[in-house]
Scaffold this active site. Structure first.
Site, PDB file in Angstrom:
ATOM      1  N   HIS A   5      -9.212   2.414  -6.457  1.00 32.24           N
ATOM      2  CA  HIS A   5      -9.324   1.409  -5.404  1.00 32.24           C
ATOM      3  C   HIS A   5      -8.556   0.135  -5.770  1.00 32.24           C
ATOM      4  O   HIS A   5      -7.520  -0.159  -5.180  1.00 32.24           O
ATOM      5  CB  HIS A   5     -10.807   1.102  -5.145  1.00 32.24           C
ATOM      6  N   HIS A  34      -4.924  -2.318  -4.048  1.00 32.68           N
ATOM      7  CA  HIS A  34      -4.876  -3.780  -3.968  1.00 32.68           C
ATOM      8  C   HIS A  34      -3.808  -4.370  -4.885  1.00 32.68           C
ATOM      9  O   HIS A  34      -2.905  -5.090  -4.440  1.00 32.68           O
ATOM     10  CB  HIS A  34      -6.240  -4.362  -4.351  1.00 32.68           C
ATOM     11  N   HIS A  73      -5.744   3.527   0.886  1.00 26.63           N
ATOM     12  CA  HIS A  73      -6.828   2.539   0.792  1.00 26.63           C
ATOM     13  C   HIS A  73      -8.008   2.933   1.667  1.00 26.63           C
ATOM     14  O   HIS A  73      -9.170   2.810   1.251  1.00 26.63           O
ATOM     15  CB  HIS A  73      -6.332   1.150   1.184  1.00 26.63           C
TER      16      HIS A  73
END
Length: 890
Positions: free
Chosen positions: A545, A550, A736
């Site tokens: 994640h 990100h 994502h």
């Protein structure tokens, strides 16, 4: 006090408004009544959003801006020619000022707060259609400029898609420039716009007046790079020190946006931190901040989660065992307790009067209970189906981290770590452990038939275990779990190995557990699965994640804004896939992944969490982040030209891969068609100066710790550009979505996805072993997250799993006028149509449980995490468990 002041200021506000209208009318009669000879009027309209809308109608702002209008300090526009250059400055000729009309227009909607204003320009038709404009805000307050649309005689409509905050001109060191929605490569850009194009990029790079060294202000629009040197807080105490990530071989990392804050007093390598109450003020370039609807949603979900958490903490004070759950029923009560509000016309009227998400979250009128956690899907059908072996294995394919499972290609599994430091390289799992669960096959036959798979967290965690287990909150292992592919397409776990490295007082520890349902063996098997899940949950948050979506995306955003003009086709293609990412990443650095932050307190690695992600980044490659490359690397797919996408899945019923491949190749088609309109050959790629500067900066600065890797695309062909852009879009959107929005449906019930283990497996004959045998459920609950860790974790993932009401999904755009090229619009519409077809395919597969058993499994949670939601225009948001937003926006 502010509201009281507004009450007294209201008459003055109306007086100023009246005089402003009169003065503006006179100004227009004097200045714009007749165009110059040979000139023509260009009429248009501007859509803005005033600052006061976001300040709950702060009348003071309106009065100050109204007074500015009275004394002639208005909002002024100047158009720039695309065809005639002013020889004095090398820029397209500029029109006379035009004033924004009717500043006091009423907002078109309470929620949007947007106002529409007329504008008229005196324009020389020999200058051709305008391609840019310069805006000067002489007011005291900023406003959000959404768009300008002009009706140009002989040329039709010219649209400027602005979406930018415009602050008072006195704040800026350079003029504010906006370009029309036309698309130009550097080589095809009209010469009249070329210098303005370069000037705007210099503005965004901060290449003036020493901006590189100054602390950024809220109105700045500067994009620059920095290391992750703001995670720790050495000025607080030594325990809050954290290593700088990035800029070294020991701790490589992607770059983040530079804030320019002063250095820490006690460590010049670290950046000082904002105080917690200033978290929302952390710098990102102004136009990267959440819009007001997004911010409203984010605050609403956050405040609601915090209040739910505090209510639970308060209740736990009166619990017989304050810090612990005594039974699974105690956990189930988290989703049933709460204050129920009956249907109430007064509350409904209040919601209609103040229709912000911030209010709606706290005034439920649909029978829901106040401050109650929503029931996670994983226990909605059957409270204990999550404990079944089939479901444990199924979530490796269709849960919130389907990126780790890989085909076992040799047996026993082997480590790549130094055996002197971390114990034997060869796993202690033997054929005798698993062959009685292989449906009559030998290990060799199962390997040959591609029916053995592994969830392997051994090498990633083993180097950190001694330090992690020295923390007061964690006692855990490095795990391997082997699963077997049955003939019906489902998976069966056949062995789990838990390991610890050797230490001064202990040889290396390896213990193997095999499936059992009853007695002590059954209890140990459930515990072993929990340790595997703890490993997987931590690696999911830190790697699948945070790191792989990100963190790795932020350098692309910075480089795109620094090196690619908004007129560049690649900028136009990528910009929706970067929306809100920098803001959520900045907030994460401030309160989530920072030293002592939420993640360190809810996930097992604690203070070593981000170090682990840095170690994994050493092996990160952009060319392996696309879905086909990732599947083949993990042995989950093989090349097969007879299959629709040239790939054959080793597990046919692999929901993440099945749905993902359809989406991946839809993105491939869209990107390829789009680029073909601008790059007719490879030379066009090589000669694109902005593109080459962009790619050079990504490789050498944004991901600079990997600049010497040989796998980087050379960016000399259209094919390389297609692959790079497809991968960037995939990571920011579908990848994502796959690892984020299922968090609450699966991990909202913590026993299914524990993130912490607090004690080791008990030794037979010990007091702890007797406790396990006497009450396996209680022992399980006292091994995983306690009450505080559970409720804090639930509060966090409830926020992370919620869609905002202004969500823009894959195949959608925030505006239909993002480009003037009809060919592009037609291609984009085909992309959207394809995604809607994929939605139907996913729905049909989910309804065919006989064929696709892994899509729902024992818990009956249908796999919808890669359901695009392109067809949804409702803007409802919330915990939907489906939908692929364009960007990493939460």
């Amino acid at each position: 006090m502010d509201k009281l002041a507004d009450l007294f200021l209201y008459p003055l506000h109306k007086l100023v408004q009246m005089f402003s209208i009169i003065m503006l009318t006179l100004a227009k009669l004097l200045q714009l009544a007749q165009p110059e000879p040979g000139h023509q009027k260009i009429k248009g309209f501007v859509v803005i959003q005033k600052k006061n809308v976001l300040d709950f109608n702060n009348i003071t702002a309106d009065i100050r801006d109204g007074l500015s209008e009275l004394v002639g300090k208005a909002v002024r526009f100047q158009l720039v020619s695309t065809s005639r250059i002013d020889s004095r400055n090398g820029v397209g000729k500029i029109s006379k000022d035009a004033l924004l009309q009717k500043w006091f227009s009423r907002a078109q909607g309470v929620v949007t707060g947007q106002t529409k204003h007329g504008i008229e320009f005196d324009w020389d038709p020999s200058l051709g259609p305008p391609g840019a404009f310069i805006i000067t805000n002489s007011h005291h307050n900023q406003f959000f400029l959404k768009s300008l649309t002009l009706e140009v005689p002989g040329h039709g409509n010219v649209h400027f898609d602005c979406n930018s905050w415009v602050y008072p001109a006195s704040i800026y060191k350079r003029r504010r420039i906006f370009f029309s929605n036309q698309t130009y490569l550097p080589a095809t850009c009209p010469p009249a716009l070329t210098n303005l194009r370069k000037e705007e990029l210099m503005n965004l790079r901060g290449e003036y007046d020493g901006m590189a060294e100054t602390e950024r202000k809220q109105w700045d629009r500067v994009y620059d790079y920095d290391l992750y040197n703001d995670l720790g807080n050495p000025d607080k105490n030594a325990d809050h020190r954290r290593p700088v990530l990035g800029g070294s071989q020991e701790f490589p990392y992607p770059r983040r946006v530079r804030t320019g804050r002063r250095r820490a007093k006690t460590d010049p390598a670290a950046e000082s931190r904002l105080r917690l109450y200033k978290s929302l003020e952390i710098y990102v370039p102004r136009d990267e901040r959440f819009g007001h609807l997004k911010m409203s949603d984010f605050l609403a979900h956050s405040l609601k989660a915090i209040l739910q958490f505090l209510v639970r903490v308060f209740k736990s004070l009166f619990h017989s065992t304050m810090k612990e759950f005594d039974s699974f029923k105690d956990i189930k009560n988290l989703y049933s307790d709460g204050k129920k509000l009956s249907n109430n016309s007064v509350l409904e009227a209040a919601k209609n009067f103040i229709p912000f998400e911030l209010v709606k979250e706290f005034l439920p009128t649909d029978g829901e209970k106040l401050f109650k956690y929503p029931l996670p899907q994983v226990i909605a059908h059957d409270e204990f189906a999550w404990r079944k072996d089939e479901e444990f294995a199924r979530q490796m394919l269709a849960g919130i981290d389907p990126l780790v499972i890989q085909r076992l290609q040799s047996f026993p599994p082997r480590s790549k770590l130094d055996p002197l430091m971390y114990g034997p390289q060869i796993s202690s799992i033997t054929a005798s452990h698993i062959e009685n669960n292989l449906d009559g096959l030998t290990v060799e036959q199962a390997l040959r038939d591609n029916r053995l798979f592994i969830l392997d967290h051994h090498d990633a965690l083993m180097p950190y275990l001694d330090r992690i287990n020295a923390l007061p909150t964690t006692k855990t292992y490095a795990s391997r779990a082997i699963v077997f592919l049955k003939k019906d397409g489902t998976l069966r776990p056949v062995a789990i190995e838990l390991s610890l490295p050797p230490s001064e007082d202990r040889e290396s520890f390896e213990k193997v557990f095999t499936p059992a349902e009853e007695g002590a063996e059954g209890a140990l098997w459930q515990l072993a699965k929990a340790y595997v899940t703890v490993n997987d949950s931590g690696c999911h948050q830190l790697i699948s994640h945070w790191l792989k979506t990100h963190a790795v995306t932020e350098p692309f955003i910075i480089a795109t804004n620094r090196q690619l003009s908004v007129m560049h086709p690649v900028h136009k293609l990528l910009s929706p896939h970067f929306r809100d990412t920098m803001n959520i990443n900045a907030l994460a650095r401030q309160i989530l992944i920072n030293g002592g932050g939420i993640l360190e307190n809810t996930v097992f690695p604690g203070k070593y969490a981000l170090e682990i992600s840095s170690a994994v980044y050493k092996h990160w490659r952009l060319d392996e982040q696309g879905l086909p490359a990732d599947l083949m690397k993990r042995g989950m797919a093989v090349v097969d030209s007879s299959m629709p996408y040239g790939l054959k899945l080793v597990i046919e019923d692999y929901p993440y891969a099945v749905d993902g491949l359809e989406i991946w190749f839809a993105i491939v088609s869209w990107v390829k068609e789009y680029l073909s309109l601008y790059y007719q050959n490879d030379d066009a790629v090589k000669s694109d100066t902005e593109l080459q500067a962009w790619w050079n900066e990504i490789r050498n600065v944004g991901h600079g710790d990997k600049r010497n890797e040989t796998w980087w695309y050379r960016m000399e062909t259209v094919k390389e550009l297609e692959e790079a852009l497809t991968t960037i879009i995939w990571v920011a959107s579908a990848l994502h979505a796959a690892v984020n929005f299922g968090q609450y449906p699966y991990a909202g019930y913590m026993p299914n996805r524990p993130t912490i283990s607090r004690r080791f497996i008990p030794e037979e004959g010990s007091r702890e072993f007797a406790e396990l045998v006497e009450n396996p459920d209680l022992f399980y609950l006292k091994t995983i997250n306690n009450q505080l860790q559970t409720t804090l974790g639930i509060a966090l993932i409830q926020i992370l799993s919620s869609h905002s009401t202004d969500e823009v999904y894959l195949g959608q755009r925030a505006t239909n006028e993002w480009t003037d090229d009809e060919r592009v619009i037609e291609a984009f519409n085909r992309f959207g149509t394809k995604l809607k077809e994929i939605e139907k395919n996913i729905t049909e597969r989910n309804q065919n449980a006989g064929k696709w058993k892994n899509r729902c499994g024992p818990t009956k949670v249908a796999y919808t995490l890669l359901y695009p939601n392109t067809s949804d225009l409702s803007h409802k948001g919330g915990l939907t468990g489906k939908g692929i937003p364009n960007s990493v926006s939460i």
